[in-house]
Design an enzyme around this catalytic site. Structure first.
Site, PDB file in Angstrom:
ATOM      1  N   LYS A  62      26.043 -36.355 -72.006  1.00  0.00           N
ATOM      2  CA  LYS A  62      26.691 -36.878 -73.213  1.00  0.00           C
ATOM      3  C   LYS A  62      26.935 -38.361 -72.948  1.00  0.00           C
ATOM      4  O   LYS A  62      28.055 -38.861 -73.025  1.00  0.00           O
ATOM      5  CB  LYS A  62      27.997 -36.086 -73.458  1.00  0.00           C
TER       6      LYS A  62
ATOM      7  N   ASP B 285      24.714 -31.878 -77.350  1.00  0.00           N
ATOM      8  CA  ASP B 285      24.805 -31.269 -78.688  1.00  0.00           C
ATOM      9  C   ASP B 285      23.411 -31.061 -79.275  1.00  0.00           C
ATOM     10  O   ASP B 285      23.108 -30.020 -79.864  1.00  0.00           O
ATOM     11  CB  ASP B 285      25.698 -32.106 -79.615  1.00  0.00           C
TER      12      ASP B 285
ATOM     13  N   TYR C 190      35.469 -28.318 -64.309  1.00  0.00           N
ATOM     14  CA  TYR C 190      36.162 -27.107 -63.863  1.00  0.00           C
ATOM     15  C   TYR C 190      36.934 -27.346 -62.564  1.00  0.00           C
ATOM     16  O   TYR C 190      37.796 -26.553 -62.197  1.00  0.00           O
ATOM     17  CB  TYR C 190      35.182 -25.942 -63.656  1.00  0.00           C
TER      18      TYR C 190
ATOM     19  N   ASP D 174      24.034 -19.573 -71.155  1.00  0.00           N
ATOM     20  CA  ASP D 174      24.290 -18.348 -71.925  1.00  0.00           C
ATOM     21  C   ASP D 174      23.488 -18.354 -73.225  1.00  0.00           C
ATOM     22  O   ASP D 174      22.931 -17.338 -73.638  1.00  0.00           O
ATOM     23  CB  ASP D 174      25.783 -18.223 -72.258  1.00  0.00           C
TER      24      ASP D 174
ATOM     25  N   ASP E 162      27.070 -24.118 -68.288  1.00  0.00           N
ATOM     26  CA  ASP E 162      27.710 -22.832 -68.537  1.00  0.00           C
ATOM     27  C   ASP E 162      27.374 -22.378 -69.960  1.00  0.00           C
ATOM     28  O   ASP E 162      26.939 -21.237 -70.196  1.00  0.00           O
ATOM     29  CB  ASP E 162      29.239 -23.030 -68.379  1.00  0.00           C
TER      30      ASP E 162
END
Ligand code: NAD
Length: 357
Positions: A188, A220, A142, A248, A244
């Site tokens: 990852k 994943d 980000y 959620d 992020d």
């Protein structure tokens, strides 16, 4: 007697209603401890814009910097949606986190036994879930450079430095020491160089915490495991974008947005706030669920003020209120014995918290 200075930012919509209940509970528990609170109210969001023309007045930053912690309600609403981006309430909040330098976002996901039917997953999968996502907040893709757009090509860059990884990993391991002493680091590393560094550095930090067990998981797989068997997790350590998404996902395990607290920490001053927004659709009706905010106040006691025993009392009081069947309107369909207003459930939790051993 110790006096903790709390910067209160009520904000917009239901913000003032839910903060009032958290203050009620804090004052109740303080009445039987050897500490007290003093509060300073500061403006942020639409209400700040209306009064000062700025969603984040300098006075609010100063007030926060001079406090022991910030307890935050929520900001935003349609009234301010048409403003230019930098004047919008949400810009104030992003700027605030950056000004304070809070680089770690803590998002617990707890499934209360008495609300097990509120989850969209089967009760036998979510029963007993109690995990904490520790997400890096001010780095990664980000914020990484270079980023940009050139005609039909656009790019962002996921960058982490050793120092950024060390400091967020330490937050996760410190928290694990207070919990079940298990960290699962999410990356990852099978594809990304930045994740290979992440893994390497997290391993190094782990050697400072011999009591904490460390595992690694690809993001994943973690997304899948959170739904398949969320109880396997204690502390999940993640970078910004993975966290992020996963935080959620984890928050939905509990079934209601009105229950979930969060903290943004890492610098001198932490910000403690519910994960939900200002809920303009129910503001002023006395039906908002204040539990996420009361629970954020408990996180503030635990992580900012070091008052773990008092935080435990608040957590126990919330559980007891739910066990006794007290519900705000959002949870009324889940085994409610009595449907309460915002203020009534705040008082019930405050009373239980005082009695909790
Ligand atoms: P929201 O979280 O405010 O509301 C979503 C839904 O959940 C609504 O139906 C609302 O009534 C309900 N809800 C939320 N909190 C509740 C509570 N404590 N008790 C009972 N029901 C509750 O999200 P939204 O409607 O998308 O956004 C409203 C405003 O809040 C927007 O301006 C948005 O930008 C802002 N927002 C602020 C924050 C923040 O302050 N940190 C976070 C998210 C959204």
């Amino acid at each position: 007697m110790k006096k903790y200075k709390i910067c209160l930012i009520k904000g917009d919509g239901i913000g003032p209603e839910i903060i009032d209940e958290a203050v009620k509970v804090l004052d109740a528990v303080a009445s039987c401890e050897d500490f007290d609170f003093s509060y300073e109210e500061a403006l942020m969001g639409g209400c700040a814009y209306d009064i000062t023309g700025d969603p984040l007045p300098q006075a609010t930053i100063s007030s926060a910097m001079n406090s022991d912690a910030v307890l935050f309600g929520a900001i935003g609403g349609e009234k301010w949606d048409a403003l230019p981006r930098e004047k919008r309430p949400e810009s104030g909040l992003l700027r605030f986190r950056k000004e304070l330098g809070v680089f770690a976002n803590l998002r617990p996901a707890v499934v209360y036994d008495d609300l097990i039917n509120a989850s969209s997953l089967k009760p036998e999968v979510v029963k007993g879930v109690d995990l904490m996502v520790v997400r890096e907040l001010i780095g990664g893709i980000y914020f990484g450079e270079p980023k940009g757009r050139e005609g039909d090509k656009a790019y962002n860059t996921m960058v982490y430095s050793r120092d950024e990884i060390v400091r967020i990993a330490r937050v996760a391991f410190d928290i694990a020491m207070e919990r079940d002493k298990r960290v699962c680091s999410i990356d990852k590393a099978n594809v990304l160089d930045v994740s290979q560094l992440w893994r390497e550095v997290v391993e190094e930090v782990a050697s400072e915490y011999p009591e904490v067990s460390l595992t690694h998981m690809y993001v994943d797989n973690a997304a899948m495991q959170l739904i398949r068997d969320p109880r396997q997790f204690d502390v999940m350590l993640t970078g910004n974008i993975f966290g992020d998404i996963l935080s959620d996902e984890a928050s939905m395990l509990s079934g209601s947005i009105g229950l979930l607290p969060s903290a943004s920490v890492g610098s001198k001053i932490g910000v403690y706030e519910p994960i939900h927004g200002s809920a303009p659709d129910i503001a002023g009706q006395g039906i908002a669920n204040p539990i996420a905010t009361i629970s954020s106040a408990s996180m503030m006691l635990r992580y900012a003020l070091g008052e773990q025993a008092t935080a435990d009392k608040i957590d126990a009081a919330i559980k007891q209120a739910l066990t006794e069947g007290y519900r705000t309107k959002d949870l009324a369909q889940f085994d409610a014995k009595e449907v309460c207003s915002t203020s009534e459930i705040g008082s019930i939790i405050a009373n239980y918290a005082v009695k909790c051993k």
